[in-house]
Design a protein around this motif. Structure first.
Motif, PDB file in Angstrom:
ATOM      1  N   ILE A 264       5.474   6.701  -7.420  1.00 11.22           N
ATOM      2  CA  ILE A 264       6.296   5.491  -7.419  1.00 11.22           C
ATOM      3  C   ILE A 264       6.037   4.595  -6.216  1.00 11.22           C
ATOM      4  O   ILE A 264       6.706   3.582  -6.042  1.00 11.22           O
ATOM      5  CB  ILE A 264       7.804   5.829  -7.470  1.00 11.22           C
ATOM      6  CG1 ILE A 264       8.197   6.724  -6.299  1.00 11.22           C
ATOM      7  CG2 ILE A 264       8.180   6.460  -8.783  1.00 11.22           C
ATOM      8  CD1 ILE A 264       9.690   6.968  -6.189  1.00 11.22           C
ATOM      9  N   SER A 265       5.067   4.930  -5.372  1.00 13.22           N
ATOM     10  CA  SER A 265       4.799   4.092  -4.205  1.00 13.22           C
ATOM     11  C   SER A 265       3.922   2.909  -4.591  1.00 13.22           C
ATOM     12  O   SER A 265       3.380   2.836  -5.696  1.00 13.22           O
ATOM     13  CB  SER A 265       4.127   4.914  -3.101  1.00 13.22           C
ATOM     14  OG  SER A 265       2.877   5.391  -3.538  1.00 13.22           O
ATOM     15  N   ILE A 340       8.820  -4.081  -4.288  1.00 16.21           N
ATOM     16  CA  ILE A 340       7.423  -3.918  -3.895  1.00 16.21           C
ATOM     17  C   ILE A 340       7.034  -2.450  -3.749  1.00 16.21           C
ATOM     18  O   ILE A 340       5.936  -2.137  -3.288  1.00 16.21           O
ATOM     19  CB  ILE A 340       7.119  -4.692  -2.595  1.00 16.21           C
ATOM     20  CG1 ILE A 340       7.998  -4.188  -1.445  1.00 16.21           C
ATOM     21  CG2 ILE A 340       7.311  -6.194  -2.809  1.00 16.21           C
ATOM     22  CD1 ILE A 340       7.641  -4.780  -0.093  1.00 16.21           C
ATOM     23  N   ALA A 341       7.940  -1.542  -4.117  1.00 17.61           N
ATOM     24  CA  ALA A 341       7.655  -0.100  -4.115  1.00 17.61           C
ATOM     25  C   ALA A 341       7.213   0.398  -2.742  1.00 17.61           C
ATOM     26  O   ALA A 341       6.341   1.248  -2.619  1.00 17.61           O
ATOM     27  CB  ALA A 341       6.593   0.240  -5.165  1.00 17.61           C
ATOM     28  N   CYS A 342       7.869  -0.124  -1.688  1.00 21.11           N
ATOM     29  CA  CYS A 342       7.495   0.280  -0.330  1.00 21.11           C
ATOM     30  C   CYS A 342       8.158   1.592   0.072  1.00 21.11           C
ATOM     31  O   CYS A 342       7.684   2.275   0.988  1.00 21.11           O
ATOM     32  CB  CYS A 342       7.874  -0.812   0.658  1.00 21.11           C
ATOM     33  SG  CYS A 342       9.658  -1.084   0.811  1.00 21.11           S
ATOM     34  N   ASN A 343       9.292   1.929  -0.560  1.00 21.37           N
ATOM     35  CA  ASN A 343      10.062   3.158  -0.290  1.00 21.37           C
ATOM     36  C   ASN A 343      10.770   3.151   1.066  1.00 21.37           C
ATOM     37  O   ASN A 343      11.504   4.104   1.385  1.00 21.37           O
ATOM     38  CB  ASN A 343       9.180   4.420  -0.343  1.00 21.37           C
ATOM     39  CG  ASN A 343       8.693   4.742  -1.728  1.00 21.37           C
ATOM     40  OD1 ASN A 343       8.972   4.019  -2.674  1.00 21.37           O
ATOM     41  ND2 ASN A 343       7.934   5.809  -1.859  1.00 21.37           N
ATOM     42  N   GLU A 428       1.603  -6.042  -3.685  1.00 21.03           N
ATOM     43  CA  GLU A 428       2.977  -6.395  -4.073  1.00 21.03           C
ATOM     44  C   GLU A 428       3.651  -7.306  -3.041  1.00 21.03           C
ATOM     45  O   GLU A 428       4.605  -8.015  -3.368  1.00 21.03           O
ATOM     46  CB  GLU A 428       3.824  -5.128  -4.264  1.00 21.03           C
ATOM     47  CG  GLU A 428       3.430  -4.260  -5.441  1.00 21.03           C
ATOM     48  CD  GLU A 428       3.853  -4.835  -6.793  1.00 21.03           C
ATOM     49  OE1 GLU A 428       4.238  -6.013  -6.858  1.00 21.03           O
ATOM     50  OE2 GLU A 428       3.783  -4.081  -7.783  1.00 21.03           O
ATOM     51  N   PHE A 429       3.169  -7.314  -1.802  1.00 22.66           N
ATOM     52  CA  PHE A 429       3.750  -8.221  -0.806  1.00 22.66           C
ATOM     53  C   PHE A 429       3.586  -9.688  -1.219  1.00 22.66           C
ATOM     54  O   PHE A 429       4.326 -10.555  -0.749  1.00 22.66           O
ATOM     55  CB  PHE A 429       3.140  -7.977   0.569  1.00 22.66           C
ATOM     56  CG  PHE A 429       3.751  -6.810   1.300  1.00 22.66           C
ATOM     57  CD1 PHE A 429       5.035  -6.884   1.812  1.00 22.66           C
ATOM     58  CD2 PHE A 429       3.047  -5.629   1.471  1.00 22.66           C
ATOM     59  CE1 PHE A 429       5.613  -5.810   2.476  1.00 22.66           C
ATOM     60  CE2 PHE A 429       3.608  -4.547   2.142  1.00 22.66           C
ATOM     61  CZ  PHE A 429       4.896  -4.640   2.639  1.00 22.66           C
ATOM     62  N   ASN A 430       2.614  -9.957  -2.081  1.00 21.77           N
ATOM     63  CA  ASN A 430       2.479 -11.320  -2.612  1.00 21.77           C
ATOM     64  C   ASN A 430       3.738 -11.744  -3.358  1.00 21.77           C
ATOM     65  O   ASN A 430       4.099 -12.928  -3.374  1.00 21.77           O
ATOM     66  CB  ASN A 430       1.264 -11.404  -3.551  1.00 21.77           C
ATOM     67  CG  ASN A 430      -0.042 -11.388  -2.791  1.00 21.77           C
ATOM     68  OD1 ASN A 430      -0.239 -12.158  -1.855  1.00 21.77           O
ATOM     69  ND2 ASN A 430      -0.944 -10.511  -3.189  1.00 21.77           N
ATOM     70  N   ALA A 575       0.481  10.352   1.676  1.00 23.17           N
ATOM     71  CA  ALA A 575      -0.496   9.822   0.722  1.00 23.17           C
ATOM     72  C   ALA A 575      -1.443   8.841   1.404  1.00 23.17           C
ATOM     73  O   ALA A 575      -2.650   8.809   1.107  1.00 23.17           O
ATOM     74  CB  ALA A 575       0.224   9.143  -0.439  1.00 23.17           C
ATOM     75  N   THR A 576      -0.911   8.039   2.329  1.00 18.79           N
ATOM     76  CA  THR A 576      -1.740   7.082   3.060  1.00 18.79           C
ATOM     77  C   THR A 576      -2.806   7.803   3.873  1.00 18.79           C
ATOM     78  O   THR A 576      -3.996   7.448   3.827  1.00 18.79           O
ATOM     79  CB  THR A 576      -0.859   6.232   3.995  1.00 18.79           C
ATOM     80  OG1 THR A 576       0.075   5.486   3.216  1.00 18.79           O
ATOM     81  CG2 THR A 576      -1.698   5.275   4.823  1.00 18.79           C
TER      82      THR A 576
END
Length: 667
Positions: A264-265, A340-343, A428-430, A575-576
């Motif tokens: 979900i990220s 934006i799914a940033c969590n 998604e930041f757009n 994950a990053t």
């Protein structure tokens, strides 16, 4: 775009929903606050007013050992009925419908929260819990099944329109179904039918307890994403068994909390798991609900139109914008504040024991006290800096009726959001920038781009108050050789003002350095679409594709401290870092910088000097607040300092937007 499928009513049991968008279950933790249940009720009511077809609550524990503690929602005692009724009455006043999720965490339950040992089908410790569960005996299993049924009856009495049985995400029912967590050899484990028995019995008993007409939804795991877990064939068989047990709809969950696969990220493509819901839909005749990374109602319309599912569940998008459905139905798509799914403010907060909020919408959880009210005195206000802090301040100030002028020395709004949106997987930041552009235009905010605000000019123009959101200045560490020509600052790379070679050493290993590394090792020589074409026509083989997509650049991240990626959220950091390692980025920690030379960076590791070869050295070693204008205006005008200009540290859009929202309400 006409939302014909989204707006088509749908039947779940005896309940008719006005549209096909469900607000999915989320633990938000408001119950922990003094006025928690009332706050939670207002939170849900706001989403009902915004057009959610059905709201599913966060999990309500059917037994104390399976919950999150006394301060959270529970449904295992009759005294819980009246507490929960506060929620249903508020939602019904808003013309909404709401389902209570019946919840048991099993081995995921924390003893620190419940005071009780966690329980599970087998005594196997979860990698995300330091407490090993004890194995349920047969009599306790019967009591647990009965507790689900009793909880459903209490939900009925509290006025809920439906219940959802939580059977996915690696919680108790899912633990019984999976061979990974169920090693029993009695009537409740062994072959598939015995492993499935617990979930089926829960569904049957709930159905019997609430009667034939009360809607029962089952959230089942469509894909565990755990090695050697339930197969797809077993999953589809389980779905058919649930239909036979009297369940009215299936909500398809993806992944367990301990899974090593992001679900979900932001790095997960939109709608990446809709195909799972489609397989379940083809196996049953009851409505099927798709979920995970669907954050645009237009996308939901396409998914429904193509027949992948019958309803679409969005959870966090309702945090970002409670009006997402209403705005979309009216065609006001550009006004939607997109998740934006940033969590960062939702899941990261919950896993840190905090109350959930939302990075792009800090009003979450403050619905009543943060309602926008007109300013008592209309003022002319300057906001200096169009990064996230300044954008939110300008939006709220204008919404309240102030005359707002926004100054930005760059030629576009966004500040350091313009860095983030370049990073692969962070497009998604757009959406956030689009939202602010739309809102500021709608509210009549004057935006002066390419204009550096000066103290004398602000005073002369007659501004009543000034909000300083001037951001940060990159920090240059005291390392010999930092003045050499191949040494550049991180902002110069993001702004494409510096040429970067194939051997890169990054001084710093925080969130900025991680973003930079992703950007630098990303190779766009061949797109995924082109790769698919080349493979389908056998023009090249997979090995060649991998070679073409591999980056020629070697990146080292260097840090004096021990940890890489500090500042990244708990739910996304792993994950990053895994992605960076997969792409060959090397992370050197607990080092001492000696000097920068033309051939690279000399460091000391355990008192031994070594060279990190580099033709480009990038400084990403933090920043300092840019407060020059603030000091120039002090004692001349009322000034407010927010965002990075107030406190530097890692780039923190969450805090920046929060402070912008606060100052916008304070003036």
């Amino acid at each position: 775009m006409k939302l014909a499928n989204v707006q088509e009513p749908v039947q779940i049991g005896a309940m008719t929903l006005p549209n096909r968008i469900i607000m999915g279950s989320m633990h938000v933790g408001f119950e922990r606050l003094p006025d928690g249940v009332a706050r939670l009720a207002e939170f849900y009511a706001e989403r009902a007013r915004g057009g959610a077809g059905l709201i599913v609550t966060g999990g309500a524990a059917v037994l104390p050992e399976g919950g999150m503690g006394e301060v959270y929602c529970n449904v295992y005692l009759d005294e819980h009925i009246e507490q929960l009724r506060v929620i249903t009455e508020k939602v019904h006043q808003a013309n909404g419908k709401i389902a209570l999720q019946l919840f048991h965490a099993g081995r995921y339950a924390y003893k620190e929260a419940t005071g009780l040992d966690p329980v599970a089908p087998s005594p196997l410790q979860a990698p995300i819990n330091r407490w090993k569960p004890r194995e349920l005996d047969a009599s306790e299993i019967e009591l647990t099944i009965a507790a689900f049924a009793a909880g459903a009856v209490r939900a009925q009495k509290a006025g809920f329109d439906a219940v959802e049985i939580m059977g996915s995400e690696g919680y108790l029912i899912n633990q019984f179904l999976s061979p990974v967590t169920n090693h029993r050899q009695d009537d409740w484990g062994g072959d598939f039918l015995r492993r499935a028995r617990f979930g089926i019995e829960v569904a049957k008993r709930v159905r019997e307890a609430v009667g034939p007409d009360f809607p029962v939804v089952f959230r089942m795991s469509g894909l565990d994403l755990i090695p050697d877990s339930t197969s797809m064939e077993e999953t589809l068989q389980f779905a058919r068994m649930l239909e036979d047990a009297g369940v009215n709809a299936l909500n398809i969950g993806i992944g367990w909390h301990e899974s090593k696969v992001p679900t979900i990220s932001m790095m997960v493509p939109r709608g990446a798991y809709v195909w799972v819901a489609r397989q379940v839909k083809q196996a049953v005749s009851i409505p099927v609900i798709a979920s995970n990374r669907i954050n645009d109602v237009r996308h939901a319309e396409e998914i429904l139109r193509e027949g992948h599912c019958d309803l679409v569940s969005m959870a966090r998008p309702f945090l970002a914008d409670p009006q997402i459905v209403a705005k979309s139905v009216e065609g006001r798509y550009d006004e939607v504040n997109t998740c934006i799914a940033c969590n960062q403010a939702c899941l990261d907060h919950i896993f840190d024991g905090k109350v959930a909020s939302c990075l792009v919408n800090p009003q979450v959880g403050r619905e009543a006290e943060w309602a926008i009210v007109p300013a008592g005195v209309r003022k002319k206000v300057a906001v200096v800096g169009a990064g996230p802090a300044g954008l939110e301040a300008a939006r709220v100030l204008a919404e309240r009726g102030h005359e707002v002028v926004l100054f930005e020395k760059q030629t576009r709004i966004g500040g350091q959001l313009n860095y983030a949106r370049q990073v692969p997987g962070k497009a998604e930041f757009n959406e956030t920038l689009r939202y602010y552009r739309t809102q500021l235009a709608r509210l009549g905010v004057e935006i002066r781009l390419g204009t550096e605000a000066e103290a004398d000019a602000l005073v002369a123009e007659g501004f009543a108050e000034v909000v300083i959101a001037t951001g940060v200045v990159p920090r240059v560490p005291e390392i010999p050789g930092r003045e050499l020509g191949h040494v550049v600052m991180y902002n110069e790379v993001f702004e494409q003002k510096a040429k970067v070679g194939n051997k890169v050493a990054i001084v710093g290993a925080g969130g900025i350095a991680c973003d930079l590394s992703h950007l630098l090792v990303h190779n766009e020589v061949i797109s995924a679409q082109t790769a698919e074409y080349l493979l389908s026509y056998r023009i090249v083989d997979e090995q060649t594709i991998h070679r073409l997509q591999a980056s020629k650049r070697k990146v080292f991240m260097l840090r004096r401290g021990k940890h890489v990626g500090s500042g990244l959220g708990k739910t996304t950091r792993w994950a990053t870092l895994a992605q960076l390692k997969q792409r060959g980025v090397e992370m050197l920690t607990q080092i001492e910088y000696k000097r920068i030379a033309p051939e690279g960076v000399y460091i000391s590791v355990n008192d031994e000097e070594q060279l990190v070869p580099a033709d480009t050295v990038i400084i990403a070693a933090g920043a300092t607040p840019n407060q020059s204008l603030y000091h120039a205006l002090t004692n001349r005008l009322p000034v407010h300092l927010i965002g990075g200009a107030k406190e530097a540290g890692e780039l923190d859009a969450k805090r920046a937007i929060l402070e912008g929202a606060q100052v916008g309400r304070a003036i």
